[in-house]
Design a protein around this motif. Structure first.
Motif, PDB file in Angstrom:
ATOM      1  N   LEU A  99      -8.422  14.006  -8.262  1.00  0.00           N
ATOM      2  CA  LEU A  99      -8.344  12.737  -6.804  1.00  0.00           C
ATOM      3  C   LEU A  99      -6.840  11.987  -7.375  1.00  0.00           C
ATOM      4  CD1 LEU A  99      -9.478  10.804  -4.686  1.00  0.00           C
ATOM      5  CD2 LEU A  99     -10.199   9.522  -6.722  1.00  0.00           C
ATOM      6  N   LEU A 100      -5.841  11.872  -6.810  1.00  0.00           N
ATOM      7  CA  LEU A 100      -4.630  10.756  -7.048  1.00  0.00           C
ATOM      8  C   LEU A 100      -4.725   9.724  -6.380  1.00  0.00           C
ATOM      9  CD1 LEU A 100      -1.939  13.137  -6.829  1.00  0.00           C
ATOM     10  CD2 LEU A 100      -3.140  12.581  -8.727  1.00  0.00           C
ATOM     11  N   VAL A 101      -4.331   8.270  -6.396  1.00  0.00           N
ATOM     12  CA  VAL A 101      -5.062   7.324  -6.340  1.00  0.00           C
ATOM     13  C   VAL A 101      -2.775   6.620  -6.550  1.00  0.00           C
ATOM     14  CG1 VAL A 101      -5.383   4.977  -6.688  1.00  0.00           C
ATOM     15  CG2 VAL A 101      -6.507   6.134  -7.757  1.00  0.00           C
ATOM     16  N   LEU A 102      -2.550   6.720  -5.387  1.00  0.00           N
ATOM     17  CA  LEU A 102      -1.083   6.227  -5.450  1.00  0.00           C
ATOM     18  C   LEU A 102      -1.136   4.665  -4.882  1.00  0.00           C
ATOM     19  CD1 LEU A 102       0.276   9.690  -3.309  1.00  0.00           C
ATOM     20  CD2 LEU A 102      -0.023   9.275  -6.007  1.00  0.00           C
ATOM     21  N   CYS A 103       0.041   3.806  -5.699  1.00  0.00           N
ATOM     22  CA  CYS A 103      -0.470   2.672  -5.316  1.00  0.00           C
ATOM     23  C   CYS A 103       0.997   2.474  -4.931  1.00  0.00           C
ATOM     24  CB  CYS A 103      -0.581   1.898  -6.690  1.00  0.00           C
ATOM     25  SG  CYS A 103       0.106  -0.120  -6.251  1.00  0.00           S
ATOM     26  N   HIS A 104       2.323   1.549  -3.797  1.00  0.00           N
ATOM     27  CA  HIS A 104       2.848   1.649  -2.766  1.00  0.00           C
ATOM     28  C   HIS A 104       2.844  -0.319  -3.220  1.00  0.00           C
ATOM     29  CE1 HIS A 104       2.500   5.660  -1.893  1.00  0.00           C
ATOM     30  NE2 HIS A 104       3.581   5.470  -2.071  1.00  0.00           N
ATOM     31  N   ASP A 105       4.108  -0.423  -3.328  1.00  0.00           N
ATOM     32  CA  ASP A 105       4.858  -1.871  -2.811  1.00  0.00           C
ATOM     33  C   ASP A 105       4.438  -2.240  -1.731  1.00  0.00           C
ATOM     34  OD1 ASP A 105       7.123  -1.054  -2.329  1.00  0.00           O
ATOM     35  OD2 ASP A 105       7.844  -1.957  -4.822  1.00  0.00           O
ATOM     36  N   ALA A 106       5.518  -4.132  -1.134  1.00  0.00           N
ATOM     37  CA  ALA A 106       5.469  -4.111  -0.283  1.00  0.00           C
ATOM     38  C   ALA A 106       6.875  -3.378   0.565  1.00  0.00           C
ATOM     39  CB  ALA A 106       5.371  -5.368  -0.212  1.00  0.00           C
ATOM     40  N   ASP A 107       7.523  -2.602  -0.133  1.00  0.00           N
ATOM     41  CA  ASP A 107       8.952  -2.127   0.333  1.00  0.00           C
ATOM     42  C   ASP A 107       8.768  -0.580   0.687  1.00  0.00           C
ATOM     43  OD1 ASP A 107      10.262  -3.962   0.713  1.00  0.00           O
ATOM     44  OD2 ASP A 107      10.580  -4.209  -1.278  1.00  0.00           O
ATOM     45  N   GLY A 108       7.362   0.297   0.309  1.00  0.00           N
ATOM     46  CA  GLY A 108       6.650   1.164   0.761  1.00  0.00           C
ATOM     47  C   GLY A 108       7.310   2.141  -0.624  1.00  0.00           C
ATOM     48  N   ARG A 109       7.448   1.881  -1.716  1.00  0.00           N
ATOM     49  CA  ARG A 109       7.390   2.300  -3.262  1.00  0.00           C
ATOM     50  C   ARG A 109       7.096   2.848  -3.307  1.00  0.00           C
ATOM     51  NH1 ARG A 109      11.983  -1.141  -6.351  1.00  0.00           N
ATOM     52  NH2 ARG A 109      10.623  -2.767  -5.368  1.00  0.00           N
ATOM     53  N   LEU A 110       7.112   3.551  -4.590  1.00  0.00           N
ATOM     54  CA  LEU A 110       6.043   4.074  -5.142  1.00  0.00           C
ATOM     55  C   LEU A 110       5.244   3.331  -6.647  1.00  0.00           C
ATOM     56  CD1 LEU A 110       2.752   5.827  -5.508  1.00  0.00           C
ATOM     57  CD2 LEU A 110       4.225   8.002  -6.774  1.00  0.00           C
ATOM     58  N   ARG A 111       5.055   2.850  -7.121  1.00  0.00           N
ATOM     59  CA  ARG A 111       4.961   2.075  -8.720  1.00  0.00           C
ATOM     60  C   ARG A 111       3.810   1.469  -9.556  1.00  0.00           C
ATOM     61  NH1 ARG A 111       7.708  -2.877  -7.642  1.00  0.00           N
ATOM     62  NH2 ARG A 111       8.159  -3.094  -9.391  1.00  0.00           N
ATOM     63  N   GLY A 112       2.919   3.103  -9.001  1.00  0.00           N
ATOM     64  CA  GLY A 112       1.634   3.138  -9.725  1.00  0.00           C
ATOM     65  C   GLY A 112       1.017   4.667  -9.595  1.00  0.00           C
ATOM     66  N   LEU A 113       0.384   5.063 -10.280  1.00  0.00           N
ATOM     67  CA  LEU A 113      -0.790   6.270  -9.733  1.00  0.00           C
ATOM     68  C   LEU A 113      -1.719   6.582 -11.353  1.00  0.00           C
ATOM     69  CD1 LEU A 113       1.188   9.609  -9.458  1.00  0.00           C
ATOM     70  CD2 LEU A 113       0.197   9.545 -11.730  1.00  0.00           C
ATOM     71  N   ASP A 121       4.359   1.602 -13.538  1.00  0.00           N
ATOM     72  CA  ASP A 121       6.022   0.823 -13.397  1.00  0.00           C
ATOM     73  C   ASP A 121       5.665  -0.799 -13.953  1.00  0.00           C
ATOM     74  OD1 ASP A 121       8.044  -0.318 -13.223  1.00  0.00           O
ATOM     75  OD2 ASP A 121       8.894   0.677 -10.965  1.00  0.00           O
ATOM     76  N   ARG A 122       6.767  -0.982 -15.106  1.00  0.00           N
ATOM     77  CA  ARG A 122       6.266  -1.805 -15.924  1.00  0.00           C
ATOM     78  C   ARG A 122       6.552  -2.879 -14.986  1.00  0.00           C
ATOM     79  NH1 ARG A 122       6.772   2.253 -20.014  1.00  0.00           N
ATOM     80  NH2 ARG A 122       9.185   1.934 -19.731  1.00  0.00           N
ATOM     81  N   SER A 123       7.931  -3.129 -14.036  1.00  0.00           N
ATOM     82  CA  SER A 123       8.474  -3.696 -13.825  1.00  0.00           C
ATOM     83  C   SER A 123       7.590  -4.004 -11.907  1.00  0.00           C
ATOM     84  CB  SER A 123       9.240  -3.184 -13.394  1.00  0.00           C
ATOM     85  OG  SER A 123       9.472  -3.109 -12.098  1.00  0.00           O
ATOM     86  N   ALA A 124       6.477  -4.245 -12.155  1.00  0.00           N
ATOM     87  CA  ALA A 124       5.721  -3.704 -11.113  1.00  0.00           C
ATOM     88  C   ALA A 124       5.007  -5.518 -11.443  1.00  0.00           C
ATOM     89  CB  ALA A 124       4.743  -2.696 -10.867  1.00  0.00           C
TER      90      ALA A 124
END
Length: 567
Positions: free
Chosen positions: A412-426, A445-448
């Protein structure tokens, strides 16, 4: 008998190893101690000074090597016994050459007889790779010593008596490697001694390095054929729910040891002479003793030290019945998804972190790997590589160390996107039977936005029941009870000292922070155990475990388990 246990015979392998080490220490002392003048004068008539000095240095080197051999003899290594026999015989000759030391030669003779009489106790198989590495070292150091000696002769050619040719130079340099004088004569004693010391030292170094490499603990390259892989998957489908670490047996760098009827299997890896298993055996508990016995027999056959990282309670009892000692290693955090809630004061910190990330417009998507398109999966693999902290892929006992492999479709993958649709965490969770998940990969992403990890973990725990997930295993906390009890009222001085030691170690390995981050979800703590033969093996096991988990570098380099992109 479990390798490493005491043997009932008066001269057990352990006793023999200690006697060999004592004899080695005796050699070192006699090699350093000043010789008796009367005997030295008599020896000087037959042996040149360089030969006497080489014999004394050789005695010290032989003594150090005998001390080093103790570990291999305790493990029953046949090659260690063979080398000990050769060294004991060489020690007799060296004692006579260096000063006609009959007493020390007699001790070496007794040692040689003892080793010959007990030869049948040393049957462990040697690693063939060490043999070729040792031969290369012998050739390399020997060649280096020969070249250095030859160059020293060439630079002092005008100091030679007569006009000997290059052949004589070659003979002088070659004989110097074994501590003998060649045909050359120097006008000045300094030049002759310099050549003798250089070549003799290189010769001793070549022998010492060769023997160390020859006796170095072996390893085994993981080999998994298609039939074994298929059988492992079958057992995981039937018994994978018994252990949250079961799926990690599918790591590419783990070998498989089967019970005689192939009803159960142990996943393990050999690291520097330690055969390191992880988790519980896979299969019905009734078949565990067969797999454990086969694995321990293989360890004894090769002279390896058996150890188990992170097994559960039932497996710990099975390993203890097989003769291993068992201690608690730490606790695994397991969360019941049906009981999980962000409500209440204890969950305030997690709740605030989740709400902060949610207000920033972040969203989580939970999807099985098999349901991802090729481009999406490729993007996830690349993001995981980009988010990784450091070049090393860490993990062994509780990590799969790959992403995107077609064989892992149930992950199972958990894909986290920001408001702009960029993948920021997994996050990646491996299957734990039909209704569980075990956390494998955690990248962000350390900048998330701060709180990204809490947001992704909470998404799994909240959406789990709808996905048929009843239980989720989070990270493992090493020696969690120490931190927990040290925070309690009335903690004793020993416990507080141990707590301070672990906090200091946490600066390198994040032991405490891992425990604190898990505790935020109010999990149920399930103990995990370490199994080992004897307490004296613990340092070697600790080094092997840290190496396998990639916290320490491998001696000959570690082949990194690469992330596999779908083809």
């Amino acid at each position: 008998m479990v390798q490493g246990k005491l043997e009932p015979a008066p001269l057990s392998r352990r006793a023999i190893a200690r006697l060999v080490q004592v004899a080695g220490l005796f050699d070192v002392v006699t090699g350093i101690a000043p010789p008796r003048h009367g005997r030295m004068a008599w020896v000087a008539e037959f042996v040149p000074a360089a030969g006497v000095l080489t014999a004394r240095a050789g005695t010290v080197v032989v003594g150090l090597l005998l001390i080093y051999l103790g570990a291999g003899l305790r493990r029953g290594k046949r090659r260690a016994w063979q080398v000990a026999v050769v060294l004991a015989a060489a020690s007799i000759a060296l004692h006579l050459v260096k000063a006609l030391d009959y007493d020390a030669a007699g001790v070496a003779a007794v040692l040689l007889i003892m080793l010959l009489v007990t030869h049948d106790r040393f049957t462990a198989i040697a690693d063939p790779a060490n043999r070729w590495l040792a031969l290369r070292a012998l050739a390399g150091f020997g060649a280096a010593g020969f070249v250095l000696g030859f160059l020293e002769i060439a630079t002092r050619a005008n100091h030679l008596v007569g006009t000997p040719g290059v052949v004589a130079w070659t003979e002088q340099a070659a004989l110097g490697l074994v501590g003998l004088d060649g045909p050359l004569e120097f006008r000045h004693r300094f030049g002759a001694e310099l050549v003798a010391y250089t070549t003799g030292a290189c010769g001793l170094l070549a022998v010492a390095v060769t023997l160390v490499l020859l006796l170095r603990p072996g390893s085994r390259r993981p080999h998994r054929d298609g039939e074994s892989e298929e059988r492992l998957r079958e057992l995981l489908s039937r018994y994978g729910g018994q252990d949250s670490l079961g799926y990690f047996a599918a790591r590419a760098d783990k070998s498989l040891m089967w019970s005689p009827d192939r009803a159960a299997v142990i996943a393990y890896r050999v690291v520097n002479g330690v055969t390191l298993a992880s988790g519980d055996p896979i299969g019905p508990e009734s078949a565990w003793p067969g797999a454990i016995g086969t694995w321990l027999g293989d360890a004894a056959c090769h002279g390896w030290t058996p150890a188990v990282l992170g097994c559960g309670n039932s497996a710990g009892k099975a390993y203890r019945k097989a003769g291993l000692d068992v201690v608690e290693l730490g606790d695994e955090a397991i969360v019941d998804t049906a009981a999980f809630s962000l409500a209440g004061r204890p969950m305030r910190g997690v709740r605030q972190a989740v709400n902060r990330v949610r207000r920033a417009g972040y969203t989580c998507r939970l999807v099985r790997q098999r349901d991802l398109g090729e481009s999406e999966l490729r993007d996830a693999v690349r993001a995981a590589e980009a988010f990784r902290d450091g070049p090393q892929e860490r993990g062994f006992s509780m990590a799969l160390s790959r992403l995107g492999d077609p064989r892992d479709g149930d992950c199972l993958l958990v894909l986290c996107h920001d408001a702009d649709g960029r993948l920021r965490g997994l996050l990646q969770f491996v299957p734990w039977g039909a209704d569980g998940l075990s956390l494998d990969l955690m990248r962000g992403d350390r900048s998330a936005e701060n709180g990204l990890t809490e947001f992704m973990v909470t998404a799994v725990l909240e959406q789990g029941p709808g996905l048929g997930v009843r239980r989720v295993s989070l990270n493992f906390a090493v020696l969690r009870s120490v931190f927990a009890r040290a925070d309690e009222l009335g903690a004793g001085p020993v416990l507080r000292l141990w707590d301070r030691v672990l906090r200091a170690a946490s600066r390198l390995w994040q032991i405490e922070s891992l425990y604190r981050s898990n505790a935020r979800y109010l999990p149920t703590w399930t103990p995990r155990y370490l199994c080992f033969p004897t307490a004296r093996d613990l340092p070697r096991i600790a080094v092997a475990a840290l190496t396998a988990e990639a916290f320490l570098p491998e001696r000959l380099g570690r082949a990194r388990v690469r992330a596999l992109e779908p083809k």
